[in-house]
Write an enzyme that holds these catalytic residues in place. Sequence first.
Site, mmCIF file in Angstrom:
data_model
loop_
_atom_site.group_PDB
_atom_site.id
_atom_site.type_symbol
_atom_site.label_atom_id
_atom_site.label_comp_id
_atom_site.label_asym_id
_atom_site.label_seq_id
_atom_site.Cartn_x
_atom_site.Cartn_y
_atom_site.Cartn_z
ATOM 1 N N ASN A 1 -7.682 1.988 -3.409
ATOM 2 C CA ASN A 1 -7.125 3.310 -3.131
ATOM 3 C C ASN A 1 -7.246 3.699 -1.652
ATOM 4 O OD1 ASN A 1 -9.873 3.577 -3.229
ATOM 5 N ND2 ASN A 1 -9.885 5.476 -4.367
ATOM 6 N N CYS A 2 -7.571 2.749 -0.792
ATOM 7 C CA CYS A 2 -7.695 2.994 0.650
ATOM 8 C C CYS A 2 -6.312 2.839 1.297
ATOM 9 C CB CYS A 2 -8.686 1.996 1.253
ATOM 10 S SG CYS A 2 -8.727 1.984 3.053
ATOM 11 N N ASP A 3 -5.867 3.866 2.012
ATOM 12 C CA ASP A 3 -4.547 3.831 2.646
ATOM 13 C C ASP A 3 -4.406 2.677 3.630
ATOM 14 O OD1 ASP A 3 -3.655 6.028 1.218
ATOM 15 O OD2 ASP A 3 -4.179 7.452 2.801
ATOM 16 N N ARG B 1 -3.987 -0.541 1.806
ATOM 17 C CA ARG B 1 -2.635 -0.621 1.238
ATOM 18 C C ARG B 1 -1.616 -1.018 2.302
ATOM 19 N NH1 ARG B 1 -2.089 4.724 -2.442
ATOM 20 N NH2 ARG B 1 -4.306 5.013 -2.331
#
Length: 106
Positions: free
Chosen positions: A8-10, A13
Amino acid sequence: MLIYGLKNCDTCRKAMRSLPDAKLVDVRAQGVPADVMGHAFEAFGEALVNKRSTTWRALTDAQRAEDTLVLLSNHPTLMKRPLIAFNDQVFLGWNNEIEAEVKALS
């Protein structure tokens, strides 16, 4: 190519979108192998610890004083992300320069 980070880390991603053949290893669920972490620590030293993270702020002074590798082993989300391992090289973070270096190798 392995990307150690959080699903869930931008930033992780972004790296995954740019490197579609890479595999994401979620450090919260799977951790980072000791040999990879040791190699990353040799390359980046204390910069491997994200001292701006919520996890860091929640630690006591005694915990913060622990050996860096022990601290990262106990709290893998403290690691700056992503940590990219490809062959014998490791890269920390994600920006245009790192993206170009990693793509040149693959």
